[in-house]
Design a protein around this motif. Structure first.
Motif, PDB file in Angstrom:
ATOM      1  N   TYR A 189       8.819  -2.582   6.647  1.00  0.00           N
ATOM      2  CA  TYR A 189       8.463  -1.940   5.427  1.00  0.00           C
ATOM      3  C   TYR A 189       8.668  -0.556   5.312  1.00  0.00           C
ATOM      4  O   TYR A 189       8.194   0.299   6.201  1.00  0.00           O
TER       5      TYR A 189
ATOM      6  N   THR B  65       8.969  -3.991  -3.719  1.00  0.00           N
ATOM      7  CA  THR B  65       8.011  -5.174  -3.279  1.00  0.00           C
ATOM      8  C   THR B  65       6.914  -4.694  -2.868  1.00  0.00           C
ATOM      9  O   THR B  65       6.826  -4.514  -1.613  1.00  0.00           O
ATOM     10  N   PRO B  66       5.811  -4.278  -3.758  1.00  0.00           N
ATOM     11  CA  PRO B  66       4.586  -3.848  -3.142  1.00  0.00           C
ATOM     12  C   PRO B  66       3.836  -4.900  -2.436  1.00  0.00           C
ATOM     13  O   PRO B  66       4.119  -5.990  -2.403  1.00  0.00           O
ATOM     14  N   VAL B  67       3.227  -4.274  -1.390  1.00  0.00           N
ATOM     15  CA  VAL B  67       2.327  -5.135  -0.556  1.00  0.00           C
ATOM     16  C   VAL B  67       0.944  -5.593  -1.196  1.00  0.00           C
ATOM     17  O   VAL B  67       0.407  -4.907  -2.026  1.00  0.00           O
ATOM     18  N   ASN B  68       0.429  -6.722  -0.761  1.00  0.00           N
ATOM     19  CA  ASN B  68      -0.517  -7.153  -1.409  1.00  0.00           C
ATOM     20  C   ASN B  68      -1.830  -6.632  -0.587  1.00  0.00           C
ATOM     21  O   ASN B  68      -1.670  -6.124   0.457  1.00  0.00           O
ATOM     22  N   ARG B  69      -2.967  -7.085  -1.205  1.00  0.00           N
ATOM     23  CA  ARG B  69      -4.254  -6.535  -0.523  1.00  0.00           C
ATOM     24  C   ARG B  69      -4.403  -6.917   0.758  1.00  0.00           C
ATOM     25  O   ARG B  69      -4.738  -6.300   1.924  1.00  0.00           O
ATOM     26  N   GLU B  70      -4.043  -8.425   1.036  1.00  0.00           N
ATOM     27  CA  GLU B  70      -4.267  -9.210   2.404  1.00  0.00           C
ATOM     28  C   GLU B  70      -3.603  -8.214   3.506  1.00  0.00           C
ATOM     29  O   GLU B  70      -3.808  -8.112   4.710  1.00  0.00           O
ATOM     30  N   GLN B  71      -2.335  -8.015   3.110  1.00  0.00           N
ATOM     31  CA  GLN B  71      -1.239  -7.308   4.162  1.00  0.00           C
ATOM     32  C   GLN B  71      -1.748  -6.115   4.439  1.00  0.00           C
ATOM     33  O   GLN B  71      -1.856  -5.580   5.632  1.00  0.00           O
ATOM     34  N   LEU B  72      -2.210  -5.156   3.613  1.00  0.00           N
ATOM     35  CA  LEU B  72      -2.704  -3.930   3.712  1.00  0.00           C
ATOM     36  C   LEU B  72      -4.042  -3.937   4.567  1.00  0.00           C
ATOM     37  O   LEU B  72      -4.209  -3.201   5.524  1.00  0.00           O
TER      38      LEU B  72
ATOM     39  N   ILE C  18      -2.575   0.565  -2.860  1.00  0.00           N
ATOM     40  CA  ILE C  18      -1.739  -0.290  -3.631  1.00  0.00           C
ATOM     41  C   ILE C  18      -1.141   0.314  -4.749  1.00  0.00           C
ATOM     42  O   ILE C  18       0.030   0.210  -5.082  1.00  0.00           O
TER      43      ILE C  18
ATOM     44  N   PRO D  46       2.119   3.376  -2.981  1.00  0.00           N
ATOM     45  CA  PRO D  46       2.799   2.639  -1.595  1.00  0.00           C
ATOM     46  C   PRO D  46       3.165   3.907  -1.030  1.00  0.00           C
ATOM     47  O   PRO D  46       3.508   3.914   0.050  1.00  0.00           O
TER      48      PRO D  46
END
Length: 117
Positions: free
Chosen positions: A6, A36-43, A83, A86
């Motif tokens: 990423y 493609t922003p990462v989501n909360r769970e990934q962060l 979020i 990024p």
């Protein structure tokens, strides 16, 4: 093993990491954080694996542009800020379970990916 990298396409460290992965023959997928922003769970998972100091790029232009109130909000709960911004994520993020690494180091990548194809 699924290797995901990423980052941001025009970032020098991301380019070096991509070139290293290609040169060493490690198949990988590059995900541009702007496209493609990462989501909360990934962060949250990255935060647990890396900690805030490794995840938040305090040398970035984004961080330098923040006022003290924005910096304090980031220190308190970085997930919503990451979020929204990024480019504040230290990059590249190498996600190769069970390993998660921030930044590029050929030595660290080699150790983490020994045996990957």
């Amino acid at each position: 093993m699924t290797v995901r990298l990423y980052g941001i396409r025009n970032c020098d460290s991301c380019r070096k990491a991509r070139q290293w992965l290609t040169r060493t023959g490690i198949k990988h997928e590059f995900i541009d954080l702007r496209d493609t922003p990462v989501n909360r769970e990934q962060l949250v998972a990255w935060r647990e694996a890396l900690g805030d100091d490794a995840l938040i790029n305090k040398r970035s232009q984004t961080w330098r542009a923040f006022d003290e109130q924005q910096r304090e909000a980031t220190r308190q709960d970085p997930i919503p800020v990451l979020i929204a911004h990024p480019t504040l994520i230290k990059r590249p993020i190498l996600d190769a379970p069970p390993h998660t690494l921030a930044g590029f180091s050929a030595e660290r990548y080699e150790a983490a990916l020994a045996g990957a194809d």
